[in-house]
Design a protein around this motif. Structure first.
Motif, PDB file in Angstrom:
ATOM      1  N   UNK A  27      32.945  86.715  36.100  1.00 12.04           N
ATOM      2  CA  UNK A  27      32.288  88.018  36.914  1.00 12.04           C
ATOM      3  C   UNK A  27      32.609  89.325  36.816  1.00 12.04           C
ATOM      4  N   UNK A  28      34.111  89.281  36.593  1.00  9.06           N
ATOM      5  CA  UNK A  28      34.573  90.536  36.090  1.00  9.06           C
ATOM      6  C   UNK A  28      34.024  90.995  34.831  1.00  9.06           C
ATOM      7  N   UNK A  29      33.958  90.254  33.782  1.00  5.91           N
ATOM      8  CA  UNK A  29      33.292  90.319  32.515  1.00  5.91           C
ATOM      9  C   UNK A  29      31.853  90.868  32.496  1.00  5.91           C
ATOM     10  N   UNK A  30      30.976  90.374  33.374  1.00  3.67           N
ATOM     11  CA  UNK A  30      29.870  90.490  33.518  1.00  3.67           C
ATOM     12  C   UNK A  30      29.643  91.983  34.070  1.00  3.67           C
ATOM     13  N   UNK A  31      30.388  92.267  35.127  1.00  6.99           N
ATOM     14  CA  UNK A  31      30.287  93.734  35.658  1.00  6.99           C
ATOM     15  C   UNK A  31      30.763  94.789  34.710  1.00  6.99           C
ATOM     16  N   UNK A  32      31.734  94.515  34.117  1.00  6.65           N
ATOM     17  CA  UNK A  32      32.527  95.558  32.935  1.00  6.65           C
ATOM     18  C   UNK A  32      31.468  95.961  32.017  1.00  6.65           C
ATOM     19  N   UNK A  33      30.833  94.600  31.465  1.00  3.61           N
ATOM     20  CA  UNK A  33      29.933  94.877  30.427  1.00  3.61           C
ATOM     21  C   UNK A  33      28.743  95.733  30.699  1.00  3.61           C
ATOM     22  N   UNK A  34      28.160  95.581  32.038  1.00  2.00           N
ATOM     23  CA  UNK A  34      27.214  96.249  32.886  1.00  2.00           C
ATOM     24  C   UNK A  34      27.565  97.702  32.985  1.00  2.00           C
ATOM     25  N   UNK A  35      28.780  97.925  33.488  1.00  5.67           N
ATOM     26  CA  UNK A  35      29.126  99.344  33.599  1.00  5.67           C
ATOM     27  C   UNK A  35      29.203 100.134  32.216  1.00  5.67           C
ATOM     28  N   UNK A  36      29.611  99.400  31.157  1.00  4.89           N
ATOM     29  CA  UNK A  36      29.653  99.995  29.724  1.00  4.89           C
ATOM     30  C   UNK A  36      28.631 100.359  29.332  1.00  4.89           C
ATOM     31  N   UNK A  37      27.509  99.744  29.680  1.00  2.19           N
ATOM     32  CA  UNK A  37      25.918 100.047  29.145  1.00  2.19           C
ATOM     33  C   UNK A  37      25.325 100.930  30.014  1.00  2.19           C
ATOM     34  N   UNK A  38      25.771 101.102  31.146  1.00  4.58           N
ATOM     35  CA  UNK A  38      25.259 102.397  32.012  1.00  4.58           C
ATOM     36  C   UNK A  38      24.117 101.551  32.902  1.00  4.58           C
ATOM     37  N   UNK A  39      23.892 100.385  32.874  1.00  4.82           N
ATOM     38  CA  UNK A  39      22.745  99.625  33.626  1.00  4.82           C
ATOM     39  C   UNK A  39      23.205  99.615  35.044  1.00  4.82           C
ATOM     40  N   UNK A  40      22.787 100.401  35.856  1.00  3.49           N
ATOM     41  CA  UNK A  40      23.260 100.505  37.115  1.00  3.49           C
ATOM     42  C   UNK A  40      22.572  99.394  37.957  1.00  3.49           C
ATOM     43  N   UNK A  41      21.400  99.043  37.527  1.00  5.51           N
ATOM     44  CA  UNK A  41      20.640  98.074  38.447  1.00  5.51           C
ATOM     45  C   UNK A  41      20.740  96.484  37.963  1.00  5.51           C
ATOM     46  N   UNK A  42      21.760  96.368  36.877  1.00  5.96           N
ATOM     47  CA  UNK A  42      22.165  95.044  36.104  1.00  5.96           C
ATOM     48  C   UNK A  42      22.589  94.134  37.664  1.00  5.96           C
ATOM     49  N   UNK A  43      21.777  92.907  37.328  1.00  2.00           N
ATOM     50  CA  UNK A  43      22.312  92.052  38.694  1.00  2.00           C
ATOM     51  C   UNK A  43      23.670  91.845  38.861  1.00  2.00           C
ATOM     52  N   UNK A  44      24.497  91.529  37.763  1.00  2.00           N
ATOM     53  CA  UNK A  44      26.040  91.191  37.578  1.00  2.00           C
ATOM     54  C   UNK A  44      26.864  92.560  38.437  1.00  2.00           C
ATOM     55  N   UNK A  45      26.332  93.576  37.914  1.00  2.00           N
ATOM     56  CA  UNK A  45      26.922  94.985  38.699  1.00  2.00           C
ATOM     57  C   UNK A  45      26.478  95.102  39.994  1.00  2.00           C
ATOM     58  N   UNK A  46      25.340  94.704  40.537  1.00  2.00           N
ATOM     59  CA  UNK A  46      24.981  94.850  41.865  1.00  2.00           C
ATOM     60  C   UNK A  46      25.823  93.769  42.974  1.00  2.00           C
ATOM     61  N   UNK A  47      25.787  92.599  42.168  1.00  2.00           N
ATOM     62  CA  UNK A  47      26.626  91.580  42.762  1.00  2.00           C
ATOM     63  C   UNK A  47      28.060  91.912  43.092  1.00  2.00           C
ATOM     64  N   UNK A  48      28.674  92.730  41.948  1.00  2.00           N
ATOM     65  CA  UNK A  48      30.066  92.985  42.015  1.00  2.00           C
ATOM     66  C   UNK A  48      30.167  93.958  43.225  1.00  2.00           C
ATOM     67  N   UNK A  49      29.307  95.076  43.222  1.00  2.00           N
ATOM     68  CA  UNK A  49      29.194  96.140  44.288  1.00  2.00           C
ATOM     69  C   UNK A  49      29.174  95.581  45.566  1.00  2.00           C
ATOM     70  N   UNK A  50      28.310  94.488  45.792  1.00  2.00           N
ATOM     71  CA  UNK A  50      28.052  93.811  47.075  1.00  2.00           C
ATOM     72  C   UNK A  50      29.429  93.249  47.680  1.00  2.00           C
ATOM     73  N   UNK A  51      30.001  92.382  46.535  1.00  2.00           N
ATOM     74  CA  UNK A  51      31.322  91.870  46.777  1.00  2.00           C
ATOM     75  C   UNK A  51      32.329  92.768  47.312  1.00  2.00           C
ATOM     76  N   UNK A  52      32.633  93.646  46.622  1.00  2.00           N
ATOM     77  CA  UNK A  52      33.666  94.825  46.856  1.00  2.00           C
ATOM     78  C   UNK A  52      33.233  95.363  48.074  1.00  2.00           C
ATOM     79  N   UNK A  53      32.077  95.792  48.324  1.00  2.00           N
ATOM     80  CA  UNK A  53      31.653  96.434  49.783  1.00  2.00           C
ATOM     81  C   UNK A  53      32.182  95.255  50.806  1.00  2.00           C
ATOM     82  N   UNK A  54      31.775  94.068  50.822  1.00  2.00           N
ATOM     83  CA  UNK A  54      31.931  92.889  51.598  1.00  2.00           C
ATOM     84  C   UNK A  54      33.678  92.889  51.936  1.00  2.00           C
ATOM     85  N   UNK A  55      34.295  92.945  50.780  1.00  2.00           N
ATOM     86  CA  UNK A  55      35.618  92.445  50.619  1.00  2.00           C
ATOM     87  C   UNK A  55      36.455  93.730  51.317  1.00  2.00           C
ATOM     88  N   UNK A  56      35.886  94.982  51.240  1.00  2.00           N
ATOM     89  CA  UNK A  56      36.697  96.166  51.743  1.00  2.00           C
ATOM     90  C   UNK A  56      36.355  96.197  53.266  1.00  2.00           C
TER      91      UNK A  56
END
Length: 528
Positions: free
Chosen positions: A454-483
């Motif tokens: 999951x970390x790799x998918x979100x890191x790759x999404x951030x490096x490509x600048x794809x803000x609507x990438x499903x992996x990045x959105x899932x990571x953001x949801x995970x982070x928000x819930x965890x916080x």
């Protein structure tokens, strides 16, 4: 004014100046300096004299060490010729031009050279704060120039004062020996202190002891260099640059976390205090001159500021052609700054507290017992130059940056994405071997592999600048819930403390764990 009262006043001034700067959208040094000038109207504050040793021996080593360990050694190597030219030749030419202007205005050559040495170096603190909006390469070159040019200016200053008071003589071998001792001796001392620091840090497990050594390092380097009459500035910078490469390998996480918190806060307070004290000293310098002398000093401030800007602009444009002569490698052409970028670098030649400390270090008397000529004049002109460069150029720089339309610098984000992706991929590849060596169960391995994928998918999404990438959105949801869950856990342990079901000691321990977890998820602090 008593020491405690002065500490409170300066602390409030730093708080107010920074708050006003952020509210108005201007660089904090400008309101801080103006706040200090306003405090100078209070007789008790104005009467608390600003000892130059406070900057040269206490503040300067700390600031130089922090700037050197947080700058980019790779960028320094890439732009080494330009940095060396700016921090040596430009400083000497600036001191000479200001001395010539001062002599034309009526100063004798000795005091004129002292004035030139005082205002010649740019200030690392001011550059670091005011030039943050520039691309990384410009900022690195400006910071590196400011780190080293203090050493050059202090040699010129020592020679000028020595000749004026009758302790030094002028000769090419003597002057060359002074510069060789300053730079060569300072570099040797800095390397030796870095070596000793490395040995100690490897052996110290206690983070408090390790970070005590860290605090002592810049002062030790500066002191030892000054004892052998070398440059304390060069010693501190050399030590800091060496440690910036060694420290990531030998310093433990707990040590590093503690150190970054300490350095960030301490340098923030010191920087703000210095700008406030410069404003206070300006008031003192004004009151120390008579009416006619004040008029001459104001004219001198205008002339010296014009000379500083003219010499810096002329040198930066001429140095581009000189660099091409010295370095004819094909890749050197790709490193050349454009004309607009040179204009920005020319406007970023701020002066600061080091210049004022140098001016205040001028001795009161000559060897003959006579007063040092034009000492108050030198202090006032130096203070005025600092005020003009910080306020006028500080306000003009953002306008010039918008005019220059420099391309956005995305290299840091790109390299961070590369590093994050490579690190996670390496960790995923090492899981089987590490799990076997540690005897880790298959369920734990599967859980960790899923997390790292999951970390790799979100890191790759951030490096490509794809803000609507499903992996990045899932990571953001995970982070928000965890916080949100961390906040809920924190509220629960505080409630248990309030109900007297757990002790404050238990609360502090749990809060520290929750804070670490929150900082890891939110990204933590950025070190610049």
């Amino acid at each position: 004014m008593h020491g405690l009262e002065l500490v409170v006043v300066l602390g409030v001034a730093v708080l107010v100046g920074n708050a006003v700067g952020r509210r108005l959208g201007i660089a904090p040094p400008i309101p801080l300096l103006l706040t200090g000038a306003a405090l100078g109207f209070i007789p008790e504050v104005r009467g608390a004299q600003f000892p130059p040793e406070l900057v040269l021996l206490l503040f300067l080593p700390v600031l130089l060490h922090w700037e050197s360990i947080t700058t980019s050694l790779r960028e320094i190597r890439t732009n080494l010729i330009g940095i060396v030219l700016n921090s040596t030749v430009l400083v000497i030419l600036t001191a000479w031009a200001v001395a010539a202007a001062g002599h034309a205005l009526g100063l004798s050559w000795g005091p004129a050279w002292v004035l030139g040495a005082a205002v010649a170096p740019t200030d690392a603190t001011a550059v670091g704060v005011l030039a943050r909006a520039l691309p990384r390469r410009n900022v690195t070159m400006l910071r590196a120039e400011s780190l080293v040019n203090d050493g050059t200016a202090l040699v010129v200053y020592g020679l000028a004062v020595g000749i004026t008071v009758g302790e030094e003589h002028l000769g090419v071998p003597h002057v060359g020996g002074l510069f060789l001792l300053a730079y060569g001796g300072g570099a040797v001392v800095g390397a030796a202190v870095a070596w000793g620091n490395t040995i100690l840090r490897r052996r110290l497990d206690d983070p408090l002891l390790g970070n005590l050594v860290m605090i002592l390092v810049p002062f030790t380097a500066y002191l030892l260099a000054e004892l052998v009459e070398a440059s304390g500035v060069i010693a501190v910078v050399t030590c800091g640059l060496i440690m910036s490469q060694i420290a990531p390998r030998i310093i433990r996480a707990e040590h590093r976390t503690q150190a970054m918190a300490f350095w960030s806060l301490s340098t923030f307070i010191i920087n703000g205090t210095l700008f406030v004290l410069v404003g206070v000293e300006l008031q003192y310098a004004v009151r120390d001159l008579s009416g006619s002398d004040l008029k001459d000093a104001l004219i001198a401030v205008a002339v010296v500021c014009a000379v500083l800007v003219a010499v810096r602009f002329a040198f930066l444009f001429a140095a581009a052609y000189l660099t091409r002569l010295l370095d004819r490698r094909p890749q050197q052409r790709t490193l050349q700054l454009g004309h607009r970028a040179r204009v920005i670098s020319g406007l970023a030649g701020f002066r600061g507290a080091v210049s004022l400390a140098v001016a205040l270090s001028v001795p009161q008397t000559l060897d003959s017992g006579a007063p040092f000529p034009d000492r108050s004049f030198i202090i006032f002109v130096t203070s005025g130059v600092i005020l003009v460069t910080l306020v006028a150029q500080g306000l003009l720089l953002p306008v010039a940056v918008r005019w220059a339309k420099l391309p956005p610098d995305t290299s840091v984000d790109e390299e961070r994405g590369l590093a994050e992706t490579a690190a996670v991929e390496a960790a995923l590849g090492a899981i089987p071997q590490l799990a076997d060596s540690l005897g880790t169960g298959p369920k734990t391995v599967a859980w960790l592999r899923q997390e790292y994928e999951g970390r790799l998918a979100s890191a790759q999404a951030r490096s490509t600048g794809a803000e609507d990438d499903p992996a990045l959105l899932m990571h953001q949801d995970y982070t928000s819930l965890h916080l949100a869950l961390i906040a809920h856990r924190r509220a629960t342990v505080i409630r248990l403390r309030d109900e007297h079901r757990i002790d404050d000691t238990v609360l502090r321990g749990l809060q520290a764990d929750l804070d670490s977890e929150e900082l890891r998820l939110s990204g933590g602090a950025t070190v610049e």
